[in-house]
Design an enzyme around this catalytic site. Structure first.
Site, PDB file in Angstrom:
ATOM      1  N   LYS A  16       0.881  -1.401   0.127  1.00 50.79           N
ATOM      2  CA  LYS A  16      -0.015   0.116  -0.169  1.00 50.79           C
ATOM      3  C   LYS A  16       0.964   1.337  -0.044  1.00 50.79           C
ATOM      4  O   LYS A  16       0.528   2.215  -0.716  1.00 50.79           O
ATOM      5  CB  LYS A  16      -0.879  -0.016   1.394  1.00 50.79           C
ATOM      6  CG  LYS A  16      -2.037  -1.128   1.402  1.00 50.79           C
ATOM      7  CD  LYS A  16      -2.580  -1.214   2.678  1.00 50.79           C
ATOM      8  CE  LYS A  16      -2.065  -1.580   3.937  1.00 50.79           C
ATOM      9  NZ  LYS A  16      -1.357  -3.175   3.837  1.00 50.79           N
ATOM     10  N   HIS A  41       4.624   0.507   6.451  1.00 50.72           N
ATOM     11  CA  HIS A  41       4.624   0.858   4.990  1.00 50.72           C
ATOM     12  C   HIS A  41       5.957   1.150   4.482  1.00 50.72           C
ATOM     13  O   HIS A  41       6.541   2.219   4.678  1.00 50.72           O
ATOM     14  CB  HIS A  41       3.603   2.005   4.521  1.00 50.72           C
ATOM     15  CG  HIS A  41       2.203   1.493   5.132  1.00 50.72           C
ATOM     16  ND1 HIS A  41       1.373   2.158   4.958  1.00 50.72           N
ATOM     17  CD2 HIS A  41       1.704   0.325   5.666  1.00 50.72           C
ATOM     18  CE1 HIS A  41       0.198   1.533   5.503  1.00 50.72           C
ATOM     19  NE2 HIS A  41       0.507   0.482   5.840  1.00 50.72           N
ATOM     20  N   GLN A 223      -3.240  -1.881   7.357  1.00 49.41           N
ATOM     21  CA  GLN A 223      -3.819  -3.400   7.479  1.00 49.41           C
ATOM     22  C   GLN A 223      -4.605  -3.945   6.196  1.00 49.41           C
ATOM     23  O   GLN A 223      -4.386  -3.263   5.300  1.00 49.41           O
ATOM     24  CB  GLN A 223      -4.666  -3.417   8.757  1.00 49.41           C
ATOM     25  CG  GLN A 223      -3.744  -3.547  10.227  1.00 49.41           C
ATOM     26  CD  GLN A 223      -3.372  -2.097  10.596  1.00 49.41           C
ATOM     27  OE1 GLN A 223      -4.038  -1.092  10.554  1.00 49.41           O
ATOM     28  NE2 GLN A 223      -2.263  -1.704  10.674  1.00 49.41           N
TER      29      GLN A 223
HETATM   30  P1  GDP Z   1       2.144  -2.195   2.961  1.00 48.90           P
HETATM   31  O1  GDP Z   1       2.324  -2.641   4.423  1.00 48.90           O
HETATM   32  O2  GDP Z   1       1.001  -2.589   2.384  1.00 48.90           O
HETATM   33  O3  GDP Z   1       2.388  -0.910   2.627  1.00 48.90           O
HETATM   34  O4  GDP Z   1       3.480  -3.150   2.691  1.00 48.90           O
HETATM   35  P2  GDP Z   1       4.918  -3.289   3.258  1.00 48.90           P
HETATM   36  O5  GDP Z   1       5.593  -1.829   2.874  1.00 48.90           O
HETATM   37  O6  GDP Z   1       4.677  -3.734   4.394  1.00 48.90           O
HETATM   38  O7  GDP Z   1       5.194  -4.566   2.288  1.00 48.90           O
HETATM   39  C1  GDP Z   1       5.632  -4.207   0.929  1.00 48.90           C
HETATM   40  C2  GDP Z   1       7.059  -4.340   0.366  1.00 48.90           C
HETATM   41  O8  GDP Z   1       7.238  -4.737  -1.061  1.00 48.90           O
HETATM   42  C3  GDP Z   1       7.825  -3.288   0.915  1.00 48.90           C
HETATM   43  O9  GDP Z   1       9.258  -3.602   1.164  1.00 48.90           O
HETATM   44  C4  GDP Z   1       8.050  -2.368  -0.569  1.00 48.90           C
HETATM   45  O10 GDP Z   1       8.865  -1.816  -0.844  1.00 48.90           O
HETATM   46  C5  GDP Z   1       7.842  -3.704  -1.464  1.00 48.90           C
HETATM   47  N1  GDP Z   1       7.413  -3.599  -2.908  1.00 48.90           N
HETATM   48  C6  GDP Z   1       6.128  -2.808  -3.220  1.00 48.90           C
HETATM   49  N2  GDP Z   1       5.835  -3.202  -4.606  1.00 48.90           N
HETATM   50  C7  GDP Z   1       6.527  -3.899  -4.881  1.00 48.90           C
HETATM   51  C8  GDP Z   1       6.946  -4.476  -6.279  1.00 48.90           C
HETATM   52  O11 GDP Z   1       6.312  -4.283  -7.087  1.00 48.90           O
HETATM   53  N3  GDP Z   1       8.158  -5.412  -6.308  1.00 48.90           N
HETATM   54  C9  GDP Z   1       8.917  -5.548  -5.185  1.00 48.90           C
HETATM   55  N4  GDP Z   1       9.953  -6.260  -5.686  1.00 48.90           N
HETATM   56  N5  GDP Z   1       8.764  -4.811  -4.159  1.00 48.90           N
HETATM   57  C10 GDP Z   1       7.750  -4.073  -3.789  1.00 48.90           C
HETATM   58  P1  IMO Z   2       0.211  -3.142   7.162  1.00 48.86           P
HETATM   59  O1  IMO Z   2      -0.609  -1.790   6.906  1.00 48.86           O
HETATM   60  C1  IMO Z   2       0.324  -7.091   8.415  1.00 48.86           C
HETATM   61  C2  IMO Z   2      -1.608  -8.115  12.164  1.00 48.86           C
HETATM   62  C3  IMO Z   2      -0.815  -8.704  13.344  1.00 48.86           C
HETATM   63  C4  IMO Z   2      -1.753  -9.519  13.889  1.00 48.86           C
HETATM   64  C5  IMO Z   2      -3.267  -9.037  13.771  1.00 48.86           C
HETATM   65  C6  IMO Z   2      -3.372  -8.006  14.977  1.00 48.86           C
HETATM   66  O2  IMO Z   2       1.801  -2.675   7.188  1.00 48.86           O
HETATM   67  O3  IMO Z   2      -0.287  -3.934   5.980  1.00 48.86           O
HETATM   68  P2  IMO Z   2      -2.464  -5.817  16.007  1.00 48.86           P
HETATM   69  O4  IMO Z   2      -1.177  -5.406  16.336  1.00 48.86           O
HETATM   70  O5  IMO Z   2      -3.237  -4.948  14.747  1.00 48.86           O
HETATM   71  O6  IMO Z   2      -3.660  -6.023  17.076  1.00 48.86           O
HETATM   72  O7  IMO Z   2      -2.411  -7.282  15.432  1.00 48.86           O
HETATM   73  O8  IMO Z   2      -3.026  -7.968  12.463  1.00 48.86           O
HETATM   74  N1  IMO Z   2      -1.349  -6.893  11.494  1.00 48.86           N
HETATM   75  C7  IMO Z   2      -0.713  -6.864  10.374  1.00 48.86           C
HETATM   76  N2  IMO Z   2      -0.373  -7.682   9.456  1.00 48.86           N
HETATM   77  N3  IMO Z   2       0.213  -6.009   8.012  1.00 48.86           N
HETATM   78  C8  IMO Z   2      -0.177  -5.082   8.774  1.00 48.86           C
HETATM   79  O9  IMO Z   2      -0.196  -3.726   8.632  1.00 48.86           O
HETATM   80  C9  IMO Z   2      -0.539  -5.425  10.048  1.00 48.86           C
HETATM   81  N4  IMO Z   2      -1.054  -4.803  11.190  1.00 48.86           N
HETATM   82  C10 IMO Z   2      -1.588  -5.617  11.996  1.00 48.86           C
HETATM   83  O10 IMO Z   2       0.322  -9.376  12.819  1.00 48.86           O
HETATM   84  O11 IMO Z   2      -1.838 -10.677  13.136  1.00 48.86           O
HETATM   85 MG    MG Z   3       3.343  -3.474   5.900  1.00 48.88          MG
END
Ligand code: GDP
Ligand code: IMO
Ligand code: MG
Length: 427
Positions: A16, A41, A223
């Site tokens: 995201k 994120h 989330q």
């Molecule tokens: P979010 O919580 O939904 O914002 O996702 P996270 O940041 O926790 O995890 C997504 C990961 O994938 C991050 O390290 C991003 O930099 C990476 N990412 C996002 N889009 C892409 C993609 O298209 N390809 C690759 N290889 N990495 C990506």
């Molecule tokens: P982003 O925004 C993945 C999961 C936790 C746990 C459950 C409840 O990065 O996608 P909490 O601490 O919220 O009470 O935990 O939700 N969880 C996530 N898993 N990405 C997240 O956020 C999360 N935020 C909470 O691992 O299973």
């Molecule tokens: Mg995340």
């Protein structure tokens, strides 16, 4: 288009942050509306990674107003640490605005989260232990402390005293945990209050004024759909409403103002924490995906559970959030695989089930119905036009879109801003 909501369609960590950062270039305002620093994120700009937890993913651009809405739970210590970390990296955070109506997350929420997880034993949720659940519990119990209270030393002192007495009883008597002292906490939080004061605003007015002026507002989900308190795999969920509807309650904006909802979908599925996961791979393929995708949590460092992409989940997300378009991320992680499976239905007791099951007993017993796709075995990270993707990759994505009933809007092939394929203009 002036208001777009970006949500997570699976169990979080779909990318995201990357999608919001990409779209934020055209936005005037970026708003977080739910969750807290349980979110992680990651935004990558010119190969430099920024791990955002509370700050909206618009913060890396100059001149974008970044809002933490009333639906967010704010840990003052955490947000100040994040602000200072950004300042050290030369990022200007002066455009941040925190809602007067947002809830304050206090140290007793974190301790309560830890204690409750331990007490749950084998029924633990696998929370991030950031105190998110207990803070929302207090909000619903109407004993929460809001940012507006934190800004008023007398009000804050009285509310903290009252709450701390009750929390210490709970921590000590029910959980055998350490209590907190009132005076040091009061002093510390009054100091945090002064550091936060310049950022505090009535963000409901700010956002509605911006929309009335025709400014472009991007709502950043944290989330995801299956972690939603109402629509997710309860009780293995978070304590807020990450779905698109949550943007209206969590930011104070009417549904009629929303123009588009984009669902972010990782090209495979991951989950951190406990709970059923029908397409989870317990075999070597799960490890292959985890290693190819470096699937370890940003917040807790836990290995993420990995599995095939589940179109049933995306279809469900399409319904509960009214998705207009999908933003597929991490397609490149599948570049090396010989073949790829897509779950297009669930079998329960030998029969295809139509609805996404509410019962976890049922969900944990469903058998995924897979369609198998040839791998493309090509580096997709340099592709910038949809038609230049390998035919096998397009076949996989188009089948997902067909089963989910939502069109493709964006395909991301790398973490950097430019590693993005745009199929429709979003704003
Ligand atoms: P979010 O919580 O939904 O914002 O996702 P996270 O940041 O926790 O995890 C997504 C990961 O994938 C991050 O390290 C991003 O930099 C990476 N990412 C996002 N889009 C892409 C993609 O298209 N390809 C690759 N290889 N990495 C990506
Ligand atoms: P982003 O925004 C993945 C999961 C936790 C746990 C459950 C409840 O990065 O996608 P909490 O601490 O919220 O009470 O935990 O939700 N969880 C996530 N898993 N990405 C997240 O956020 C999360 N935020 C909470 O691992 O299973
Ligand atoms: Mg995340």
């Amino acid at each position: 288009m002036s208001a777009i909501i970006v949500i997570g369609s699976q169990w979080g960590d779909e990318g995201k942050g990357k999608v919001v950062d990409y779209l934020a270039e055209q936005a005037n305002v970026v708003v977080r509306y739910s969750g807290g620093n349980n979110a992680g994120h990651t935004v990558v700009v010119k190969d430099e990674a920024y791990k955002l937890q509370l700050l909206p993913s618009g913060i890396l651009y100059k001149g974008k107003t970044c809002v933490l809405g009333n639906g967010v739970v704010i840990d003052p210590e955490a947000i100040l640490k994040e602000i200072n970390g950004m300042k050290e990296r030369g990022i200007d955070t002066s455009s941040l605005r925190i809602s007067t109506r947002a809830q304050v997350l206090l140290p007793y929420h974190r301790r309560q989260d830890e204690a409750e997880e331990t007490a749950r034993g084998e029924f633990k949720i696998g929370t991030t232990k950031r105190g998110i659940g207990p803070c929302y519990m207090d909000k619903v119990a109407r004993c929460g402390i809001r940012i507006v209270d934190l800004m008023d030393p007398e009000e804050f002192a009285a509310k903290l005293k009252h709450n701390l007495t009750a929390k210490n009883e709970l921590l000590v008597k029910l959980y055998g945990a350490e209590p907190f002292e009132y005076e040091p906490m009061l002093k510390q939080y009054l100091a945090f209050a002064e550091q936060l004061r310049p950022y505090v605003a009535d963000t409901t007015y700010l956002l509605n004024d911006a929309l009335d002026k025709g400014e472009k507002v991007l709502f950043e989900g944290a989330q995801a759909t299956l972690l939603d308190l109402d629509h997710g795999t309860y009780p293995y969920v978070t304590s807020s409403n990450p779905i698109a509807g949550g943007a209206c309650t969590g930011a104070g904006v009417g549904p009629g103002k929303i123009d588009k909802v984009v669902g972010v979908v990782k090209a495979y599925t991951t989950r951190v924490g406990e709970g059923p996961f029908p397409t989870e791979l317990h075999c070597a393929m799960g490890d292959t995906i985890r290693e190819a995708g470096h699937e370890f949590g940003t917040v807790t460092g836990r290995p993420r559970r990995c599995g095939w992409l589940d179109a049933c989940i995306v279809k469900y997300a399409g319904q509960v959030s009214g998705l207009d378009a999908l933003a597929i991320t991490r397609l490149d992680i599948l570049d090396g695989l010989d073949s790829i499976k897509l779950c297009v239905g669930y079998l329960y007791n030998g029969e295809i089930i139509k609805e996404y099951p509410a019962s976890l007993k049922v969900l944990s017993k469903v058998e995924p119905v897979y369609e198998e796709f040839a791998g493309w075995k090509t580096d997709t990270t340099k592709v910038r036009r949809y038609e230049d993707l390998p035919a096998a990759a397009r076949a996989y994505l188009e089948r997902l879109s067909e089963v989910a009933g939502v069109r493709l809007g964006i395909v991301s092939v790398g973490p950097n801003r430019e590693e993005t394929i745009i199929m429709e203009e979003m704003f």
